[in-house]
Design a protein around this motif. Structure first.
Motif, PDB file in Angstrom:
ATOM      1  N   TYR A  90     -23.043  14.486  11.173  1.00  0.00           N
ATOM      2  CA  TYR A  90     -23.285  13.878   9.873  1.00  0.00           C
ATOM      3  C   TYR A  90     -22.236  14.334   8.854  1.00  0.00           C
ATOM      4  O   TYR A  90     -21.670  13.517   8.119  1.00  0.00           O
ATOM      5  CB  TYR A  90     -24.689  14.240   9.382  1.00  0.00           C
ATOM      6  N   ALA A  91     -21.967  15.638   8.827  1.00  0.00           N
ATOM      7  CA  ALA A  91     -20.968  16.148   7.876  1.00  0.00           C
ATOM      8  C   ALA A  91     -19.605  15.519   8.142  1.00  0.00           C
ATOM      9  O   ALA A  91     -18.911  15.095   7.211  1.00  0.00           O
ATOM     10  CB  ALA A  91     -20.889  17.674   7.980  1.00  0.00           C
ATOM     11  N   LEU A  92     -19.224  15.427   9.416  1.00  0.00           N
ATOM     12  CA  LEU A  92     -17.907  14.877   9.746  1.00  0.00           C
ATOM     13  C   LEU A  92     -17.806  13.395   9.406  1.00  0.00           C
ATOM     14  O   LEU A  92     -16.746  12.898   9.021  1.00  0.00           O
ATOM     15  CB  LEU A  92     -17.599  15.079  11.235  1.00  0.00           C
ATOM     16  N   ARG A  94     -20.031  11.558   7.216  1.00  0.00           N
ATOM     17  CA  ARG A  94     -20.567  11.045   5.967  1.00  0.00           C
ATOM     18  C   ARG A  94     -20.261  11.851   4.715  1.00  0.00           C
ATOM     19  O   ARG A  94     -20.525  11.389   3.616  1.00  0.00           O
ATOM     20  CB  ARG A  94     -22.091  10.924   6.101  1.00  0.00           C
ATOM     21  N   LEU A  95     -19.828  13.085   4.880  1.00  0.00           N
ATOM     22  CA  LEU A  95     -19.577  13.895   3.694  1.00  0.00           C
ATOM     23  C   LEU A  95     -18.075  14.035   3.495  1.00  0.00           C
ATOM     24  O   LEU A  95     -17.326  14.104   4.464  1.00  0.00           O
ATOM     25  CB  LEU A  95     -20.240  15.270   3.835  1.00  0.00           C
TER      26      LEU A  95
ATOM     27  N   ILE B   3     -19.679   8.696  -1.535  1.00  0.00           N
ATOM     28  CA  ILE B   3     -20.722   9.672  -1.265  1.00  0.00           C
ATOM     29  C   ILE B   3     -20.110  11.059  -1.271  1.00  0.00           C
ATOM     30  O   ILE B   3     -19.555  11.513  -0.294  1.00  0.00           O
ATOM     31  CB  ILE B   3     -21.383   9.392   0.091  1.00  0.00           C
ATOM     32  N   ALA B   4     -20.144  11.708  -2.418  1.00  0.00           N
ATOM     33  CA  ALA B   4     -19.587  13.053  -2.497  1.00  0.00           C
ATOM     34  C   ALA B   4     -20.376  13.870  -3.500  1.00  0.00           C
ATOM     35  O   ALA B   4     -19.889  14.838  -4.038  1.00  0.00           O
ATOM     36  CB  ALA B   4     -18.120  13.004  -2.881  1.00  0.00           C
ATOM     37  N   GLN B   6     -22.279  16.396  -4.019  1.00  0.00           N
ATOM     38  CA  GLN B   6     -22.820  17.605  -3.416  1.00  0.00           C
ATOM     39  C   GLN B   6     -21.990  18.790  -3.839  1.00  0.00           C
ATOM     40  O   GLN B   6     -20.879  18.641  -4.317  1.00  0.00           O
ATOM     41  CB  GLN B   6     -22.781  17.458  -1.891  1.00  0.00           C
ATOM     42  N   PRO B  11     -21.309  20.636   2.945  1.00  0.00           N
ATOM     43  CA  PRO B  11     -20.829  20.200   4.268  1.00  0.00           C
ATOM     44  C   PRO B  11     -20.698  21.364   5.248  1.00  0.00           C
ATOM     45  O   PRO B  11     -20.984  21.209   6.436  1.00  0.00           O
ATOM     46  CB  PRO B  11     -19.459  19.604   3.959  1.00  0.00           C
ATOM     47  N   PHE B  14     -23.888  22.242   6.945  1.00  0.00           N
ATOM     48  CA  PHE B  14     -24.162  21.309   8.042  1.00  0.00           C
ATOM     49  C   PHE B  14     -23.346  21.670   9.286  1.00  0.00           C
ATOM     50  O   PHE B  14     -23.796  21.514  10.413  1.00  0.00           O
ATOM     51  CB  PHE B  14     -23.811  19.875   7.621  1.00  0.00           C
ATOM     52  N   LEU B  15     -22.117  22.130   9.043  1.00  0.00           N
ATOM     53  CA  LEU B  15     -21.206  22.374  10.158  1.00  0.00           C
ATOM     54  C   LEU B  15     -21.364  23.755  10.766  1.00  0.00           C
ATOM     55  O   LEU B  15     -20.921  23.998  11.887  1.00  0.00           O
ATOM     56  CB  LEU B  15     -19.753  22.202   9.681  1.00  0.00           C
TER      57      LEU B  15
END
Lengths: 271, 293
Positions: A90-92, A94-95, B3-4, B6, B11, B14-15
């Motif tokens: 998702y991070a790769l 969509r963010l 979409i940024a 945040q 991120p 998430f990673l």
């Protein structure tokens, strides 16, 4: 007409070649102690079918506890992969952030490293974490597969962004957008990841063989390979053990076969 | 609008789990393997820089050449049948006939079974008193049983047979997916021109499948070079008579594990495995690109 008959004849021939060996193993596992398993001509159907070998194999080795270990490993693997690979994917996808390309490269680079080339060093890592000979050590290296991360990334990339943009305006944070919008929309790919994670960890042999030394921690595949050495004279027991190992996967496979085929196709596209 | 919305670290949260696993259990061990390859480290400690000693030792080690030879031989024995047979299977199950889903599913069964299960089943089938010898004897093909599992070369061939048998369904599905993309109108045009089934296979289907065949060749040769379980299970952990059937991965496992594990040397062998695997990938990739031109 004769073409159709010929085609079915070929299909049946291949069926005998691919499934026959499993049926022969099943048959052997059901043959009683008094039955000659080396008879000529070979006896496909047991004369006196009995489940006795399944009880005997459990007396000989703690096969149910091996199976439980395998189940723990497989379930942990499924949960970790579905959650961890989805989050990273998702991070790769969509963010937006600095370092996204670098992070993607890290996952892609690890795809080039064959497991067999790092397994000894991996054992050292587990030892220095004081995890060698634990089920955690069996799970961890495959807990978040880079290929699964890329699969999830591609699934999220394919989603239209309009809904998420609306959610941003409504004040949803990244985690809320991930769990409430993106993840449910990509559940097909999540199922593929889940099914394959289960299969790979339930079937894995080489890594558990290296990292597990205590028989109480053996997974089913390792327990079975030792069974061969112990009961080389009783094929019925080995056959019963292999049937115990393969049955859950056949059930899973039948239940999720369309996802299996899609998963193989998607994996191939990524090369 | 993008979409940024945040904080900068979101991120990375998430990673974090994914990066930790991939770096900790793949990239770091890989770097460590390369470093260890130039030392005399043992499982029980020690480890001094020894330069290229491990590689010099390797060149003089007959066990290394046996292992590399067996792994290379494995590619030669396994790849051609794995490129051709699954394609024939895919052509066989491609047409929508009643019950075809059952056959497709059934042909895939060997793929889902653990290699241990598969190894044990075939050890039983290929035993001198096993089903294969039994049937061949009953049919009058054989007078004396074939010692599939005790002869050095027959054992390697048997392991190859198991690899091919287990891989058929997997590559069949890859071919099936590719067959779905062969342009239908080309087939129809050829049919209008009077081309029969064979003619269309060679003039339409096969040319369209060429990239897939290359892909299958790459995938199957890389995995053939890394073979371990089939030989280990059929031949036993010693690797057949006098270790003659040991493969490169088996050698890495034998040398590097256990209380006497020679980490330095097994790491050097691992580096060779990595380089050869990568070379195989790059070479076939290059070949593929030249074809496209």
């Amino acid at each position: 007409m004769s073409r159709i008959v010929g085609r079915y004849a070929l299909l049946l021939l291949v069926l005998v070649i691919t499934v026959g060996p499993f049926l022969w193993q099943l048959s052997t596992s059901l043959k009683g102690v008094t039955e000659d398993i080396y008879s000529t001509p070979p006896q496909l159907f047991p004369l006196h079918p009995t489940p006795g070998n399944y009880a005997r194999v459990a007396d000989a080795v703690p096969i149910w506890s091996f199976a439980l270990n395998s189940l723990i490993v497989a379930v942990a693997n499924v949960v970790a992969n579905c959650l961890g690979a989805s989050m990273a994917g998702y991070a790769l996808a969509r963010l937006r952030f600095r370092g996204r390309t670098a992070a993607t490269t890290v996952f892609l680079a690890s795809l080039l490293v064959p497991f067999e080339a790092i397994m000894v060093a991996l054992f050292l890592v587990m030892r220095s974490l004081h995890l060698s000979n634990t089920l955690a050590a069996v799970v961890l290296p495959g807990a978040i597969g880079a290929l699964n991360v890329m699969l999830m990334r591609n699934a999220f990339l394919a989603l239209p962004s309009a809904v998420e943009e609306a959610a941003v305006i409504d004040g949803a944070n990244a985690w809320q957008r991930f769990t409430r919008i993106a993840l449910p929309s990509a559940r097909g790919t999540v199922v593929v990841v889940a099914v394959f994670s289960f299969m790979f960890s339930w079937d894995d042999f080489l890594w558990p063989l290296i990292v597990l030394s205590d028989p109480a921690r053996y997974t089913l595949t390792i327990g079975l390979s030792y069974l061969q050495g112990t009961f080389v004279n009783d094929q019925r027991l080995i056959a019963a053990g292999t049937m115990i190992a393969v049955a859950p996967l056949v059930l899973l496979f039948v239940a999720a076969q369309k996802y299996f085929f899609r998963g193989v196709g998607e994996g191939a596209v990524k090369g | 609008m993008r979409i940024a919305q945040q904080r900068w670290f979101t991120p990375w949260l998430f990673l974090l789990p994914g990066l930790a696993v991939v770096i900790g259990f793949s990239l770091f061990p890989f770097l460590n393997t390369v470093v260890l390859a130039f030392t005399d480290a043992k499982v029980l400690g020690g480890g001094h820089f020894t330069g290229a000693d491990n590689f010099v030792r390797m060149v003089r080690d007959p066990a290394f050449w046996t292992a590399v030879g067996n792994s290379a031989l494995y590619i030669v024995g396994v790849v051609p049948p794995l490129v051709v047979l699954p394609l024939l299977l895919a052509l066989l199950v491609e047409r929508k006939l009643p019950g075809i889903t059952f056959f497709r599913t059934a042909f895939f069964t060997p793929v889902i079974a653990s290699i241990v299960v598969v190894g044990l089943i075939w050890t039983w089938l290929l035993d001198t008193r096993g089903l294969v010898n039994d049937v061949l004897t009953a049919l009058g093909v054989l007078k004396t049983p074939i010692p599939f599992l005790t002869d050095q070369w027959l054992l390697l061939v048997s392991a190859m047979l198991v690899t091919v048998w287990k891989g058929l369904g997997y590559y069949m599905v890859i071919y099936l997916a590719a067959l779905g993309t062969v342009p239908k109108d080309l087939h129809e045009a050829a049919q209008v021109d009077g081309a029969g089934w064979w003619r269309r296979l060679f003039s339409v289907t096969l040319p369209a499948l060429r990239p897939t065949m290359v892909l299958v060749a790459v995938l199957s040769s890389v995995s053939a070079f890394r073979v371990f379980s089939e030989v280990y299970l059929l031949a036993g952990q010693a690797g057949g008579p006098g270790g003659a059937d040991t493969t490169l991965v088996m050698l890495i496992q034998q040398v590097g594990t256990g209380l006497t594990g020679d980490l330095g040397y097994s790491s050097a062998l691992s580096v060779v495995l990595f380089v050869l695997t990568l070379g195989l990938l790059l070479a076939t990739n290059r070949l593929n690109r030249q074809e496209d031109l």
